[in-house]
Design an enzyme around this catalytic site. Structure first.
Site: not given
Ligand SMILES: Cc1cc2nc3c(=O)[nH]c(=O)nc-3n(C[C@H](O)[C@H](O)[C@H](O)COP(=O)(O)O)c2cc1C
Ligand SMILES: Cc1cc2nc3c(=O)[nH]c(=O)nc-3n(C[C@H](O)[C@H](O)[C@H](O)COP(=O)(O)OP(=O)(O)OC[C@H]3O[C@@H](n4cnc5c(N)ncnc54)[C@H](O)[C@@H]3O)c2cc1C
Ligand SMILES: Cc1cc2nc3c(=O)[nH]c(=O)nc-3n(C[C@H](O)[C@H](O)[C@H](O)COP(=O)(O)OP(=O)(O)OC[C@H]3O[C@@H](n4cnc5c(N)ncnc54)[C@H](O)[C@@H]3O)c2cc1C
Ligand SMILES: Cc1cc2nc3c(=O)[nH]c(=O)nc-3n(C[C@H](O)[C@H](O)[C@H](O)COP(=O)(O)O)c2cc1C
Ligand code: FES
Ligand code: FES
Lengths: 299, 250, 299, 250
Positions: C70, C161, C67-68, C126, C19, C43, C187
């Site tokens: 938001g 999640k 990242n933030a 988040c 997501s 998203k 994250t």
């Molecule tokens: C730019 C960005 C935006 C994200 N937006 C969301 C989100 O809207 N909802 C959510 O549940 N997780 C969000 N995440 C978290 C990711 O879904 C994921 O849990 C996290 O990045 C760890 O996985 P990765 O290391 O493969 O990126 C976001 C991560 C990133 C980097």
């Protein structure tokens, strides 16, 4: 130029050796001091000698280390000689201790005081030893009790080292605010599996993550706590160069501790960072570390 | 990260020592070591005993980990990390190599790269390691029980050899007490010396302090130390540290 | 060979888009599907359109990203078309939602169900939006209430999640155990300061750490939860190659989500990892992913 | 990680556009962009307008971030990351370059590296960018108000030029509607075309989806796209996405 004070304790520079890295024996601490550390924190010492976990106790990652040494230590009764040797280095020696309750912590701190340390650091945060460290360090009431009890029993400064493995480090920091300084952060609870062995790598399965990969977590913790709790902060986690130190200081740390960088850059990392810092400060027109503390705080 | 290597061949060297051949891309120098992980069992340090394209560990059975190692077969796998530490420094001096027991494993690849005479020592005849490995060399043998060669300790044989030969440097690896004696001899006679030390190792990468001796880490400052440092090591041959880090008499 | 099921939902491979990464617009999700993803998670969508934070919203580290964003999103009422487009990809589409209470979550999930998603993912995690995500996700009672309420209101599978920013993820996982699957982890709360600017880099100050540096934390979370909670687990955090995926699966995950690797390796990362996985499985004599799930658990 | 660069020189190009020169080690290609962070203010994407050892951004004042940028002086610093994205693909075809407004900033370094004729378009005379930058070139001017050169839109001038010249490819950057028209012309006449697009950018590195147009990310799949992709972009010139990600008419 680099000299700093945490309360009344003066350090020639803000670069202290972190607990658990090259600080079991007094002679190793002397070496670290010889290579430029402004102070040393001993390995965390407990009531009894502990052998720690079986090997493997460490796992190398490309961006840090995973460890589960398991609080191996010679036990407080055998530790006086090591402190005596370390003290020869002429910089402050901080005795780190871990116990299972307020009484143990107080006893250990008293002993450390007797041995001549300049401050005690309470390890409320080891992420992989059952009944110690982090299990205690996430319980605000217990943290408060331990800190209060130790403060009652010793006259030297008491530092509380906190875990990042909580959703609210500010709350824990407030609970620990009877201490003289807060040390943030310890390692992050983590693990790794070897897919060829189909087994966790550490014999203890779980361990603590340190090194560059945890720096953004440490910076965040220092930044969050600085704005809420009025105590000197010692920043720890993922420091490998002067820029990292300055980042911690700008977030609100008055000094820092350095561990994993000894693996990444060698034992001379202290004097190297010290001179990198002087260069940076000269270039940017700063004369004292204090001018930088917390200046990145956005109000 | 561990690398997984396959055991290509196993040679039984002595009743207690086996050599395990494998292939690996790293390029160790003589005196360096690896950490070997046997998943579910143990992880321990091991010097490299062959450093060519085909590499090997020569392992003495002493406890649980090495027993498991001895039970492995060709085709089985080892998990390794390394090479670690500082190996021997090759000096242009008339050399005597002195290996005691499994210490010969550490010394062997150095001997193959240099000139000089060799002393192989062991408790008894059957335990002599690499007796036939070195061609066109003067190889002296010493056994504690006199079952082959000189009867007595390695350092006693060395003292005799020094009467007759102009050696300028001793390279050694073996029991700590043997190395202690050789260091004392070197100091007394003004010879140079390098010794490869063994201490309890946990991390192997210089952070846990478990292998330290008088402030020097065997895993990164050593395992091979030169004379100036060896002289400073007052604990060598006298004190060691146990798993809890207590300083205890050897 | 790579096909997996989470409850009754089948995926051609266990590699889902995480997501928040390239999944705001339906057409972007289609691209990701074209490049091999076994499924996509949208998203996180909320009640109203949200612009998110000001730039900078992202910071590149050598071992991951901060990242933030938001929770920028078009709002649930505007999202039907995107789902419709994404569904054309022919793989399961999971609708991620965030709300401030059980009622909002339930409303959003219902809407997603109407739009035709194959499952909903509740973003309880988040780490940087006030009043949403993690602030909710560390409160076990609230998590339980939200999951229960959403389950009551929708017929599609509900995934929860969870955040790693807690001292006890197992407790939160148990609270969420009315869900159909647990997604671990989001994250890690973190931040960075630019020492030349003397300011936090992200406009929101705090953000979430993703990428390789958090993998050991994610593996630990999956491993811990797998042994305590009997629910399918979707592993997330720091996956960049097949070895990482297998590590998560051996820890106990039935499938994984991939985000930051799109930045590190490109959008083709899904098909590349899929073929790396097939090679590994053939070489090691495995025929089905299921054979690997949780096999690194030490009992 | 941001790199900090110092502004060496500032040139006022037009009433709304200034060029900021700086030095940086990176080696961008024409059409690539950087993210510029002005701490405490904003971060935004900016094409590179000079790519030699001395580099530059040519920045049009449009809002808060660019206003702050315009208030900077020589010696002030910029925080940058990049270069990002895919630049122009240099093809061995008879080329026409068409730059509208600040779009000339993006196109200029490409023009300097290739042959071909140039159309510089702007609302009005004073806003014409880089009118004197290209030596020994045929440079055509168009202004919406006719204050210099051709009176009318750039694509109208281009249609005329195509009557008289055998151009094989158009390279363009400028207002989206202008580019849309040029693409339609290129499709109609069977010309090749490359266009550098601008969309709202948050991450700049291909993960946030804010810059996407019909599934293509301007920040990593572009900003320069070739004809085959441009044809697929049904939203181009018609729909955009707002900061919340809503698809809205342009
Ligand atoms: C730019 C960005 C935006 C994200 N937006 C969301 C989100 O809207 N909802 C959510 O549940 N997780 C969000 N995440 C978290 C990711 O879904 C994921 O849990 C996290 O990045 C760890 O996985 P990765 O290391 O493969 O990126 C976001 C991560 C990133 C980097
Ligand atoms: C740098 C280095 C290089 C080495 N190279 C070799 C080599 O090439 N060949 C070889 O056979 N061995 C070598 N060793 C020794 C080897 O690591 C140990 O024999 C091994 O760790 C024993 O493991 P175990 O589990 O079988 O024994 P354990 O069950 O751990 O112990 C059995 C007994 O051996 C003793 N012991 C264990 N480790 C050591 C040690 N490091 N030093 C002294 N005593 C010890 C223990 O105190 C105990 O009494 C080396 C050690 C080091 C530090
Ligand atoms: C890849 C790329 C390269 C660019 N190169 C250049 C360049 O070389 N020179 C230059 O002057 N500008 C360039 N831009 C545009 C520049 O990024 C914007 O002008 C800038 O972000 C405006 O910031 P601001 O804070 O001043 O305006 P804001 O206060 O953010 O906005 C002011 C007004 O401008 C509009 N706007 C903002 N950004 C954009 C955009 N990306 N596209 C269309 N309208 C926008 C807004 O909708 C608003 O109406 C480029 C954009 C991209 C995506
Ligand atoms: C091998 C090792 C052992 C450690 N032992 C202790 C310890 O005994 N007590 C303690 O408070 N912290 C211990 N730590 C944590 C460090 O003091 C420090 O908080 C952490 O490693 C983060 O800093 P770094 O990234 O600079 O290593 C240990 C860390 C490592 C890597
Ligand atoms: S084995 Fe850890 S310091 Fe040497
Ligand atoms: S700006 Fe984020 S994907 Fe392009």
């Amino acid at each position: 130029m680099l000299s700093v004070a945490i309360n009344d304790l003066r350090f020639r520079n803000p670069l202290l050796l972190a607990s658990g890295i090259l600080d079991e024996s007094g002679e190793s601490m002397l070496q670290v001091i010889k290579h430029g550390a402004g102070g040393v924190v001993t390995k965390s010492i407990g009531m009894e000698p502990r052998e720690g976990y079986e090997n493997p106790v460490i796992y190398e990652l490309s961006y840090g280390l995973l460890n589960a040494i398991g609080l191996a230590n010679p036990g407080i009764e055998n530790y006086g000689e090591e402190i005596k040797i370390a003290k020869r280095g002429g910089v402050p020696v901080i005795g780190s201790v871990f116990g299972k309750d307020a009484e143990e912590f107080a006893y250990l701190a008293r002993k450390m005081e007797e041995y001549g340390v300049d401050a005690v650091e309470l390890n409320l945060s080891c992420p992989h030893a059952r009944g110690y460290g982090m299990e205690i360090g996430v319980d605000a009431a217990l943290v408060e009790e331990i800190v209060k009890e130790v403060k009652r029993k010793v006259n030297i400064p008491v530092w509380a080292k906190l875990t990042p493995n909580t959703h609210n480090i500010v709350e824990i920091a407030k609970a620990a605010s009877d201490s003289d300084a807060l040390v943030l952060i310890n390692t992050v609870r983590a693990m790794a599996i070897d897919i060829e062995a189909k087994l966790p790598v550490l014999s203890n399965i779980f361990g603590g993550l340190s090194g560059p990969c945890i720096k953004p977590i440490g910076i965040r913790a220092v930044y969050e706590v600085y704005r809420e709790v009025e105590k000197p902060i010692v920043g720890v986690g993922g420091i490998i160069d002067a820029r990292d130190v300055i980042e911690y200081i700008m977030a609100g740390a008055s000094a820092v501790e350095i561990g994993t960088a000894i693996y990444l850059r060698g034992i001379h990392v202290f004097s190297e960072i010290a001179s990198e810092m002087e260069d940076w400060m000269k270039k940017h027109g700063y004369e004292k570390i204090e001018e930088l503390v917390g200046i990145a705080q956005v109000r | 990260m561990y690398r997984v290597v396959e055991i290509e061949e196993i040679i039984k060297e002595t009743p207690t020592i086996k050599t395990f051949f494998f292939r690996d891309e790293t390029q160790p120098s003589p005196g360096q070591f690896y950490m070997i992980w046997l998943p579910g069992v143990d992880e321990f340090p091991m010097s490299i005993s062959y450093i060519g394209e085909r590499k090997a560990f020569s392992v003495k059975l002493v406890g649980e980990g090495t027993r498991k190692m001895h039970s492995l077969s060709e085709g089985d796998r080892l998990w390794i990390r390394g090479p670690y530490g500082r190996g021997f420094v090759e000096k242009n001096k008339k050399a005597l190599f002195v290996g005691g027991g499994s210490g010969m494993a550490t010394l062997a690849p150095l001997i193959e790269r240099m000139r000089g005479d060799v002393v192989i020592a062991a408790r008894t005849k059957e335990e002599l390691l690499f007796k036939r490995r070195f061609k066109n060399r003067r190889v002296y043998i010493a056994t504690d029980d006199g079952s082959e060669g000189f009867r007595g300790f390695a350092h006693e044989l060395v003292e005799r050899l020094l009467e007759e030969n102009e050696y300028e440097i001793i390279y050694t690896c073996g029991p700590e007490l043997m190395m202690r004696k050789l260091i004392d001899i070197a100091i007394e006679r003004g010879l140079d010396i390098q010794a490869s030390l063994e201490r309890l190792m946990k991390c192997g990468i210089g952070i846990c302090d478990s292998c330290s001796i008088n402030g020097y880490r065997v895993c990164v400052d050593g395992p091979v130390f030169e004379k100036d440092i060896l002289i400073e090591m007052s604990d060598l041959g006298r004190y060691t540290r146990d798993r809890a880090g207590r300083r205890v008499p050897l």
